[in-house]
Design a protein around this motif. Structure first.
Motif, PDB file in Angstrom:
ATOM      1  N   SER A  39      35.577  29.309  43.341  1.00  0.00           N
ATOM      2  CA  SER A  39      36.917  29.521  43.891  1.00  0.00           C
ATOM      3  C   SER A  39      37.461  28.194  44.391  1.00  0.00           C
ATOM      4  O   SER A  39      36.721  27.207  44.530  1.00  0.00           O
ATOM      5  CB  SER A  39      36.896  30.554  45.023  1.00  0.00           C
ATOM      6  OG  SER A  39      36.180  30.046  46.140  1.00  0.00           O
ATOM      7  N   GLY A  58      47.688  34.269  44.966  1.00  0.00           N
ATOM      8  CA  GLY A  58      46.469  34.972  45.332  1.00  0.00           C
ATOM      9  C   GLY A  58      46.730  36.022  46.399  1.00  0.00           C
ATOM     10  O   GLY A  58      47.794  36.057  47.026  1.00  0.00           O
ATOM     11  N   ASN A  65      37.375  43.184  43.250  1.00  0.00           N
ATOM     12  CA  ASN A  65      38.155  41.956  43.114  1.00  0.00           C
ATOM     13  C   ASN A  65      37.216  40.767  43.050  1.00  0.00           C
ATOM     14  O   ASN A  65      36.104  40.799  43.605  1.00  0.00           O
ATOM     15  CB  ASN A  65      39.072  41.765  44.324  1.00  0.00           C
ATOM     16  CG  ASN A  65      40.221  42.732  44.393  1.00  0.00           C
ATOM     17  OD1 ASN A  65      41.354  42.370  44.128  1.00  0.00           O
ATOM     18  ND2 ASN A  65      39.933  43.994  44.738  1.00  0.00           N
ATOM     19  N   LEU A  88      47.305  41.012  39.900  1.00  0.00           N
ATOM     20  CA  LEU A  88      47.274  39.605  40.283  1.00  0.00           C
ATOM     21  C   LEU A  88      47.679  38.690  39.146  1.00  0.00           C
ATOM     22  O   LEU A  88      48.092  37.546  39.369  1.00  0.00           O
ATOM     23  CB  LEU A  88      45.882  39.217  40.797  1.00  0.00           C
ATOM     24  CG  LEU A  88      45.487  39.827  42.149  1.00  0.00           C
ATOM     25  CD1 LEU A  88      44.066  39.436  42.531  1.00  0.00           C
ATOM     26  CD2 LEU A  88      46.458  39.378  43.247  1.00  0.00           C
ATOM     27  N   VAL A 116      41.513  33.419  44.979  1.00  0.00           N
ATOM     28  CA  VAL A 116      41.066  34.111  43.769  1.00  0.00           C
ATOM     29  C   VAL A 116      39.731  33.528  43.328  1.00  0.00           C
ATOM     30  O   VAL A 116      39.517  32.312  43.394  1.00  0.00           O
ATOM     31  CB  VAL A 116      42.103  33.972  42.639  1.00  0.00           C
ATOM     32  CG1 VAL A 116      41.596  34.642  41.354  1.00  0.00           C
ATOM     33  CG2 VAL A 116      43.431  34.568  43.054  1.00  0.00           C
ATOM     34  N   PHE A 153      39.403  35.650  35.006  1.00  0.00           N
ATOM     35  CA  PHE A 153      39.832  36.374  36.192  1.00  0.00           C
ATOM     36  C   PHE A 153      39.801  37.870  35.905  1.00  0.00           C
ATOM     37  O   PHE A 153      39.988  38.316  34.767  1.00  0.00           O
ATOM     38  CB  PHE A 153      41.233  35.936  36.633  1.00  0.00           C
ATOM     39  CG  PHE A 153      42.278  36.019  35.557  1.00  0.00           C
ATOM     40  CD1 PHE A 153      42.972  37.189  35.293  1.00  0.00           C
ATOM     41  CD2 PHE A 153      42.555  34.905  34.759  1.00  0.00           C
ATOM     42  CE1 PHE A 153      43.930  37.261  34.300  1.00  0.00           C
ATOM     43  CE2 PHE A 153      43.508  34.972  33.757  1.00  0.00           C
ATOM     44  CZ  PHE A 153      44.202  36.153  33.523  1.00  0.00           C
TER      45      PHE A 153
END
Length: 597
Positions: A510, A387, A426, A327, A573, A549
């Motif tokens: 987010s 994303g 994730n 990502l 994300v 992240f």
């Protein structure tokens, strides 16, 4: 008083009263008489041998041409009388010996002449239009010796009367064109009737053709979106569009789009046909003007996906590196804008949405950075990460110096790269307006393994039926599908700002919107104070100027970070942030990015 009744050579008087009764005797040709039975003689001795009565009548008072022995009854209907005549009546009584009394008091009745029937007149002939009310008028109907009390209309002469009223007028809507017979039945106050008919001619309602288009002028290639404004009674309607009025049908869609590729002035014609074959055309002369001024927007990038390239040089069709999803990859969108005048455009923008079938309001836009000579073609770019959305759709738009708006592609959208979830765990978010909906982790993220971070307790807790997913919060999930669900049934958040409460320590947040938000545009609010910028909050030590992240297990389960002013919060994300302050309640205030509303 009756005459004295003689019995045993004695004069005996009877006393009783004669009455003319209402009822059937009121009708022409008969009279009903009634009287009380006498109980004493004239000398007041009891009457014990009464045997019967006789009725005397005639057309002159006191002179009776007819009589009837009716026996021992006290009421009787005299029939076979002549209409239009006055009759006089009297009654006598007689005993068992045949002795008869004198006449009773006289009564009379005038028998009317017979009633004439009414005359129905339905008016007409009538003409009308299908689907519209038509009024019938029977006021010309008449009755020579009475009044009309009821009007009944049979709109198709099938013997069934559809409307009845004391009013002579009636209204009906014929659904289809044709020739009909309407019948009017009138009834008078003597219950006598008459029926008459009239012809009704109902004509067709032709459709009305009409349209609008936008834009109707601009540089080639010019895409014009046509909106049909036609109406009709006999549905369904069909359409035949001739965009250059050359006699050839170019489209049969209700609301088509058409691209004019050459300079010129064009007349547009629309023909609309209804279900019974009636057709109407509407033509607008010189409706579209197309110029050839060499203003263009397009791209020549020859990768898997149009107008985009991956900054690491990999395939622009996905986010795979050596077949492993990543990502933390940059994508650059690029178009070339040309204007032979050399004047820069007012703007060049990238419009993006993460929906398979987006509407205009689902697109967020980003101003692109342009460089180079516009006379030969300037390069305009925008770089971002993507994303793990189910789909990415985009197009480009340029507002030229003369007000002309160019779009690429001219119609429709470009489908962007496939962005896979990371292998294993994730960090994700949900940029949809789910309102009060209680979404499970399977619905929201396509996995049963989803967790939220409890900053106060400093541990993960599973998403449950009682603790469901919330917009703006970040989640730790284990990949069980390639992409996050699109959640197309849920709209975009319309609020201008979105506020999210923070806890001291680590928080997973987010982006609640489907458009990128620059970290420097995010604000932080302390309690009920006025919000300050992220940069100001970081400089005062409220929080750390970083968003973290996850790289995923294929990349060592490490974390990367970005800071303001260059960092962006990308939709779908999740990010870790750290709140240093603990003296009050703190909130993130995220401003809605620009979108096409």
């Amino acid at each position: 008083m009756m005459r004295n009744l003689k019995k045993h050579r004695l004069v005996i008087g009877l006393i009783f009263c004669l009455i003319l009764l209402p009822g059937s005797g009121l009708w022409a040709g008969s009279a009903n008489l009634s009287w009380g039975e006498p109980t004493t003689n004239v000398d007041e001795t009891p009457l014990t041998d009464l045997f019967g009565y006789k009725i005397y009548y005639g057309t002159t008072s006191g002179t009776y041409s007819y009589n009837i022995d009716i026996g021992n009854v006290t009421s009787y209907e005299v029939t076979d009388l002549t209409d239009g005549t006055i009759y006089y009546f009297a009654v006598t009584a007689y005993d068992t010996s045949g002795n008869e009394s004198g006449y009773s008091g006289e009564v009379s009745k005038t028998l009317p002449l017979p009633s004439s029937p009414p005359v129905a007149d339905p008016g007409g002939p009538y003409t009308g239009i299908e689907g519209q009310a038509l009024t019938f008028n029977g006021s010309a109907s008449s009755d020579p010796d009475g009044i009309i009390s009821l009007y009944e209309w049979d709109v198709n002469n099938d013997g069934i009367y559809d409307y009845s009223s004391s009013s002579p007028t009636g209204s009906h809507i014929y659904a289809q064109q044709g020739i009909y017979t309407v019948a009017l039945r009138v009834t008078d106050n003597f219950d006598k009737t008459d029926v008459a008919t009239a012809t009704v001619t109902v004509s067709d309602t032709a459709p009305a053709a009409g349209f609008t288009g936008s834009p109707t002028s601009g540089a080639a290639p010019l895409a014009v979106n046509f909106t049909n404004t036609s109406t009709g009674y006999d549905l369904l309607l069909t359409y035949a569009w001739d965009f250059d009025n050359n006699g050839t049908t170019d489209s049969t869609l209700p609301n088509p789009s058409y691209v004019y590729g050459s300079e010129g002035t064009y007349s547009v014609k629309l023909t609309v046909t209804d279900s019974d074959g009636s057709a109407t055309s509407f033509a607008s002369t010189n409706y579209v003007t197309v110029r050839n001024d060499n203003k263009t927007i397009g791209c020549s990038e020859g990768g898997v996906v149009e107008c985009i390239e991956r900054l690491d040089g990999g395939s622009d069709g996905n986010n795979l590196v050596n077949k492993k999803p990543k990502l933390n990859l940059g994508f650059k969108f690029r178009v070339t804008v040309t204007d032979t005048t050399g004047v820069p455009p007012r703007y060049v923008r990238l419009f993006m949405s993460q929906r398979s079938n987006p509407s205009e309001g689902d697109f967020y836009y980003y101003d692109m950075l342009c460089s180079g000579d516009y006379t030969s073609g300037a390069s305009c770019t925008y770089a971002t990460k993507l994303g793990p959305a189910a789909v990415h759709k985009y197009y480009f738009e340029s507002s030229m110096s003369d007000g002309t708006t160019l779009r690429y592609p001219v119609a429709g959208y470009i489908t962007g790269p496939a962005t896979y979830l990371l292998s294993g765990y994730n960090l994700v978010g949900l940029p949809r307006d789910i309102g009060m909906s209680s979404l499970t982790s399977n619905t929201a993220f396509g996995t049963s393994l989803a967790y939220r971070w409890d900053a106060e307790a400093e541990y993960y807790s599973a998403i449950t039926a009682s603790e469901t997913v919330r917009t703006g919060e970040g989640y730790f999930i284990y990949r069980q599908t390639n992409y996050l669900p699109e959640l197309a049934a849920y709209a975009e958040i319309q609020d201008e700002t979105f506020t999210y409460g923070l806890r001291h320590g680590w928080n997973i947040i987010s982006n609640p919107y489907s458009g990128n938000v620059a970290l420097s545009d995010v604000k932080v609010r302390k309690g009920e104070d006025t919000p300050v910028t992220w940069t100001q909050a970081a400089s005062t030590g409220w929080l750390t100027n970083a968003i973290y992240f996850l790289n995923g297990k294929d990349w060592g389960n490490t974390y990367g970070f970005e800071s303001a002013p260059s960092a962006q919060i990308v939709p779908w994300v999740g990010y870790w942030i750290y709140l240093n302050a603990s003296d009050d309640t703190y909130y993130l205030v995220i401003t809605r990015p620009e979108n096409r509303r």
